[in-house]
Design a protein around this motif. Structure first.
Motif, PDB file in Angstrom:
ATOM      1  N   LEU A   1     -40.283 -30.783  -9.950  1.00 32.78           N
ATOM      2  CA  LEU A   1     -38.974 -30.650 -10.597  1.00 32.78           C
ATOM      3  C   LEU A   1     -38.799 -31.689 -11.697  1.00 32.78           C
ATOM      4  O   LEU A   1     -38.144 -31.427 -12.716  1.00 32.78           O
ATOM      5  N   ASN A   2     -39.377 -32.839 -11.504  1.00 34.23           N
ATOM      6  CA  ASN A   2     -39.274 -33.890 -12.504  1.00 34.23           C
ATOM      7  C   ASN A   2     -40.062 -33.567 -13.773  1.00 34.23           C
ATOM      8  O   ASN A   2     -39.865 -34.204 -14.808  1.00 34.23           O
ATOM      9  N   GLY A   3     -40.929 -32.573 -13.689  1.00 36.33           N
ATOM     10  CA  GLY A   3     -41.767 -32.229 -14.835  1.00 36.33           C
ATOM     11  C   GLY A   3     -41.311 -31.002 -15.604  1.00 36.33           C
ATOM     12  O   GLY A   3     -42.030 -30.532 -16.495  1.00 36.33           O
ATOM     13  N   ILE A   4     -40.116 -30.460 -15.259  1.00 39.80           N
ATOM     14  CA  ILE A   4     -39.643 -29.256 -15.952  1.00 39.80           C
ATOM     15  C   ILE A   4     -38.217 -29.441 -16.457  1.00 39.80           C
ATOM     16  O   ILE A   4     -37.494 -30.350 -16.033  1.00 39.80           O
ATOM     17  N   VAL A   5     -37.821 -28.551 -17.345  1.00 44.46           N
ATOM     18  CA  VAL A   5     -36.462 -28.511 -17.893  1.00 44.46           C
ATOM     19  C   VAL A   5     -35.949 -27.085 -17.749  1.00 44.46           C
ATOM     20  O   VAL A   5     -36.669 -26.123 -18.054  1.00 44.46           O
ATOM     21  N   GLY A   6     -34.731 -26.944 -17.271  1.00 39.96           N
ATOM     22  CA  GLY A   6     -34.139 -25.624 -17.119  1.00 39.96           C
ATOM     23  C   GLY A   6     -33.518 -25.131 -18.414  1.00 39.96           C
ATOM     24  O   GLY A   6     -33.077 -25.921 -19.262  1.00 39.96           O
ATOM     25  N   ILE A   7     -33.482 -23.821 -18.567  1.00 41.35           N
ATOM     26  CA  ILE A   7     -32.869 -23.179 -19.739  1.00 41.35           C
ATOM     27  C   ILE A   7     -31.845 -22.162 -19.252  1.00 41.35           C
ATOM     28  O   ILE A   7     -32.150 -21.337 -18.381  1.00 41.35           O
ATOM     29  N   ARG A   8     -30.666 -22.226 -19.803  1.00 37.74           N
ATOM     30  CA  ARG A   8     -29.592 -21.273 -19.489  1.00 37.74           C
ATOM     31  C   ARG A   8     -29.161 -20.598 -20.782  1.00 37.74           C
ATOM     32  O   ARG A   8     -28.879 -21.273 -21.774  1.00 37.74           O
TER      33      ARG A   8
END
Length: 211
Positions: free
Chosen positions: A156-163
């Motif tokens: 989780l620390n290695g990703i970024v969410g997109i909305r």
């Protein structure tokens, strides 16, 4: 997207179903650095906003969305198939026929935003995993909880969410609606003889439109 009236699909539920079924899309943005695209698995929240909201994620090192402001386009390319003139009855008489390509596509527009909250990211990965494992028809679907908690936290620390709240959505179902029922029936029958999944899907879609 150029969409003649005969091929236009405007029913929101149908468009949502196509996005859900295709799932893997292309997020396209334009900024000072030019046009950029990322190929991503998406999750659709159909009841979040008047047209629904798309969610996806990228590696933290992929700052594609962060560097571009304004509206983005998410493309969902569905099944597609080459249509041979050999399927048209007229080919045997007047020969005035040419090939074409039939396909299903959805374009969804909205201004993307990013988020890095671990709780939201984990919820997104759970939804994406559940959606994907269901489609994979596993006897025992894999779940995020199957992995060690510290390992998941590191991921989780290695990703970024997109909305992406959708403010516009358009669909194109190019399935021979501009031709006679006989032409569509003949082309669908020819497609059905081919073994590809796309050909079979387009044949079924074409037949569903024949009264």
């Amino acid at each position: 997207m150029y969409t003649p009236k005969a091929f236009r699909e405007e029913r929101l539920q149908t468009l949502h179903e196509a996005i859900r079924e295709i799932a893997f899309g292309t997020l396209v943005t334009s900024g000072e650095g030019g046009i950029e695209a990322s190929h991503l698995p998406f999750v659709l929240a159909p009841d979040e906003g008047p047209l629904g909201t798309l969610y996806a994620h990228v590696a933290k090192g992929n700052d594609h969305v962060a560097r571009h402001a304004g509206e983005a386009l998410s493309i969902f390319a569905g099944p597609h198939a080459y249509i041979s003139p050999n399927g048209y009855p007229g080919k045997a008489t007047h020969h005035r026929e040419v090939p074409t390509w039939n396909y299903i596509a959805v374009h969804a527009y909205g201004v993307p935003e990013t988020f890095a909250d671990p709780t939201r990211l984990r919820a997104l990965l759970v939804r994406l995993t559940d959606q994907s494992e269901k489609d994979a028809a596993q006897p025992r679907p894999w779940q995020v909880d199957d992995a060690p908690a510290d390992y998941v936290a590191g991921m989780l620390n290695g990703i970024v969410g997109i909305r992406v709240p959708l403010d516009r959505i358009e669909g194109k179902w190019k399935l021979g609606q501009n031709r006679t029922a006989g032409d569509r029936r003949g082309a669908a029958a020819l497609l059905a003889e081919r073994t590809g999944d796309d050909e079979q899907a387009i044949a079924r879609a074409m037949r569903s439109l024949i009264a």
